[in-house]
Design an enzyme around this catalytic site. Structure first.
Site, PDB file in Angstrom:
ATOM      1  N   ARG A 282       0.858  -1.181   0.000  1.00  0.00           N
ATOM      2  CA  ARG A 282       0.000   0.000   0.000  1.00  0.00           C
ATOM      3  C   ARG A 282       0.897   1.234   0.000  1.00  0.00           C
ATOM      4  NH1 ARG A 282      -1.717   2.549   4.627  1.00  0.00           N
ATOM      5  NH2 ARG A 282      -1.869   0.696   5.932  1.00  0.00           N
ATOM      6  N   HIS A 286      -4.089   4.162   4.434  1.00  0.00           N
ATOM      7  CA  HIS A 286      -5.182   3.181   4.496  1.00  0.00           C
ATOM      8  C   HIS A 286      -6.475   3.830   4.010  1.00  0.00           C
ATOM      9  CE1 HIS A 286      -7.697  -0.069   5.935  1.00  0.00           C
ATOM     10  NE2 HIS A 286      -8.400   0.793   6.641  1.00  0.00           N
ATOM     11  N   TYR A 295       3.323   5.716  11.681  1.00  0.00           N
ATOM     12  CA  TYR A 295       3.629   4.334  12.076  1.00  0.00           C
ATOM     13  C   TYR A 295       4.580   3.596  11.131  1.00  0.00           C
ATOM     14  CZ  TYR A 295      -0.289   3.504   8.806  1.00  0.00           C
ATOM     15  OH  TYR A 295      -1.129   3.495   7.717  1.00  0.00           O
TER      16      TYR A 295
END
Length: 390
Positions: A282, A286, A295
């Site tokens: 990805r 998200h 993160y």
């Protein structure tokens, strides 16, 4: 607890001693037909299912257009025209490759990120945005495209896909002349931790259902890395259910297309389910409500850049003599598509609230009708703005 941060701090969730027979360091072989620099490589098992070179340009076109769609949709959300957007950048090969492997009678059950699969099933792209603008719960008729509506409940669609596949199986038992078909259940590595996926695979194996489980392992379940969620490669989980599991380079559209074509053929022939793990990444957030810089490190994102699915197929096409005009024309087509998309979204209007009352049940319900009358009386109590109301 922030699992990602606990991993970084050395707490190492998932490393309890003596609990597993496999190691996360033992990675399975990964099917690849197109290298990162655009060279073809043979595969004894899957090359026969690979797409014909004549369609390579159209595969690239689909990936290019859906990435532009993704960019335009992200911009629309940032401008307040959509409530939320779920990006797919980086996963174009996994989605276009698998979607293009399906036949008309096959049925896809997506989660909420399968915009590329929707394109391959003939869904008009602006219709995808009706859900994200909040004007409808769907946006298209699933029966027209054999492409189910997006499922926002994580992993629920895997059960639906198995149930539909069992229906296909029973229809063919009644009418052996009926066309063979299979379903594809799309989900991500995060959803693979849900109980619904386990139940779906148990049922699929128990009844030998014609279903392909297509897991896009994009490495992050929002902020939780995939290695925290599973101690063995996801494709190896299939062995526990008793059906084949295959890891494919999810950024290699030729390999994804070939492996999915093989799996669908396997299912349609009555040989039961298959799990495909498309190993991808990805490259964006998200959702537009997420900030991946909190993160994951930029170095990780940069390490995946050379594996970009569009770049590797473009390298191959240019090496085989595709003229520059192909890419120039495609850029023009994408710009036209973006303009059409923006115009369509701005013209979308929410239906009257009475529509919600009218679709709560298939048949008129006296309590719902009473509630509708109460709401209409309430609305009628306001003075219109052009008469001095506020």
């Amino acid at each position: 607890m922030d699992v990602a941060r606990s991993t970084a701090a050395g707490l190492e969730p998932g490393r309890a001693p003596g609990a597993v027979t496999g190691s996360r360091r033992d990675q399975p072989a990964m099917v690849q037909l197109l290298t990162e620099d655009g060279h073809l490589v043979p595969d004894d098992r899957f090359s026969d299912f690979a797409p014909h070179p004549e369609i390579y340009p159209s595969l690239y076109r689909d990936m290019f257009l859906i990435r532009r769609f993704d960019q335009e949709s992200t911009a629309l959300q940032r401008q307040g025209q959509l409530a939320l957007w779920v990006p797919l950048t980086g996963q174009e090969a996994a989605q276009i490759g698998s979607g293009r492997a399906m036949q008309a009678a096959d049925y896809a059950f997506p989660t909420y990120r399968e915009h590329g699969v929707a394109l391959t099933r003939g869904v008009d792209l602006p219709d995808i945005l009706r859900l994200f603008r909040g004007t409808t719960n769907g946006g298209w008729d699933p029966r027209e495209h054999n492409f189910q509506l997006y499922t926002l409940v994580l992993a629920a669609q895997t059960l639906h896909a198995v149930g539909y596949a069992m229906g296909i199986q029973r229809d063919r038992a009644t009418d052996p002349g009926a066309e063979a078909a299979a379903t594809v259940a799309y989900f991500g590595d995060g959803a693979s931790s849900e109980g619904d996926v386990h139940e779906a695979m148990v049922f699929a194996a128990s009844f030998n259902a014609p279903v392909v489980f297509f897991c896009q392992n994009n490495h992050w379940a929002i902020s939780v890395p995939s290695e925290v969620q599973t101690r063995v490669p996801l494709s190896e989980r299939a062995a526990g259910y008793g059906f084949p599991g295959i890891r494919v380079d999810g950024n290699d559209i030729l390999a994804v297309n070939a492996v999915t074509a093989w799996a669908l053929d396997h299912a349609r022939r009555g040989n039961g389910p298959v799990l495909i793990e498309a190993f991808t990444y990805r490259m964006s957030a998200h959702t537009t409500a997420d900030d991946p810089t909190k993160y994951r490190a930029s170095a990780e994102e940069e390490s995946w850049a050379p594996r970009d699915p569009l770049r590797r197929l473009e390298s191959h096409l240019r090496a085989t003599g595709i003229p520059d005009s192909f890419f120039t024309d495609l850029e023009g087509e994408a710009t036209e598509q973006a303009g059409r998309l923006r115009k369509a979204v701005l013209a979308m209007e929410a239906p009257d609230l009475s529509h919600r009352f009218g679709t709560a049940y298939a048949e008129p319900h006296p309590l719902v009708q009473e509630e509708l009358r109460q709401w209409q009386d309430y609305e009628a109590g306001f003075v219109p703005a052009d008469e001095g109301g506020k």
